[in-house]
Design an enzyme around this catalytic site. Structure first.
Site, PDB file in Angstrom:
ATOM      1  N   GLY A  48       3.103  -7.293   1.269  1.00 49.44           N
ATOM      2  CA  GLY A  48       3.630  -7.210  -0.134  1.00 49.44           C
ATOM      3  C   GLY A  48       3.024  -6.549  -1.144  1.00 49.44           C
ATOM      4  N   ASP A  49       1.556  -6.885  -1.167  1.00 49.33           N
ATOM      5  CA  ASP A  49       0.730  -6.336  -2.330  1.00 49.33           C
ATOM      6  C   ASP A  49       0.553  -4.689  -2.171  1.00 49.33           C
ATOM      7  OD1 ASP A  49       0.588  -8.737  -3.475  1.00 49.33           O
ATOM      8  OD2 ASP A  49      -1.660  -9.071  -2.619  1.00 49.33           O
ATOM      9  N   SER A  50       0.514  -4.474  -0.822  1.00 49.81           N
ATOM     10  CA  SER A  50       0.179  -3.096  -0.401  1.00 49.81           C
ATOM     11  C   SER A  50       1.455  -2.034  -0.588  1.00 49.81           C
ATOM     12  CB  SER A  50      -0.260  -2.910   1.061  1.00 49.81           C
ATOM     13  OG  SER A  50      -1.391  -3.534   1.252  1.00 49.81           O
ATOM     14  N   SER A  53       1.884  -1.682  -4.569  1.00 42.88           N
ATOM     15  CA  SER A  53       1.120  -0.736  -4.825  1.00 42.88           C
ATOM     16  C   SER A  53       1.347   0.737  -4.809  1.00 42.88           C
ATOM     17  CB  SER A  53      -0.429  -0.954  -4.698  1.00 42.88           C
ATOM     18  OG  SER A  53      -0.498  -0.834  -3.290  1.00 42.88           O
TER      19      SER A  53
END
Length: 107
Positions: A48-50, A53
Site C-alpha cells: 500500500g505504501d508503494s 508513493s
C-alpha cells in the site's frame, strides 16, 4: 511465429473494441480496465505504501489517472514479490512499465 503475432494483434483489437463499446454504454464516460500482472507473491507488507508513493508522484507530475493507476499497481505488485518491507526497485518498475499497453497510456 507470424501467425501467433497476428493472433495477438487480433486479440488486442477485439479488446480495444470491447472497451470502446463499454465506454459508449456508460454515457460516454470512460472507464478503463487495467489488467492484472501475474506475480509470485511472498509478502504484502509495504504494498500500500508503494502504491500511494508512486500515485502521489504521478499526480504531482500531472500524469493521467489511468497511467497513475497502472504504474502504481505495478509498484505495489513488485514489492509483494519480496519478503518484508522493501523499497521499489526502480529498474524493475521501469522495465515493466515499458510493457504497459499503449491504450492504457492515452488520456
Amino acid at each position: 511465429r507470424e501467425e501467433k503475432e497476428r493472433e495477438r494483434e487480433r486479440e488486442r483489437r477485439e479488446k480495444r473494441d470491447t472497451q470502446r463499446e463499454k465506454e459508449e454504454k456508460n454515457n460516454g464516460k470512460a472507464k478503463r480496465v487495467i489488467p492484472a500482472h501475474k506475480r509470485n507473491i511472498s509478502d504484502v507488507s509495504g504494498a500500500g505504501d508503494s502504491v500511494i508513493s508512486v500515485a502521489a508522484l504521478c499526480i504531482a507530475l500531472k500524469l493521467s489517472s489511468v497511467f497513475t493507476a497502472a504504474l502504481s499497481n505495478l509498484a505495489g505488485g513488485l514489492v509483494c514479490e519480496n519478503i518484508g518491507v522493501v523499497s521499489i526497485d526502480k529498474e524493475k518498475l521501469y522495465k515493466e512499465a515499458l510493457t504497459l499497453d499503449n491504450e492504457l497510456l492515452k488520456p
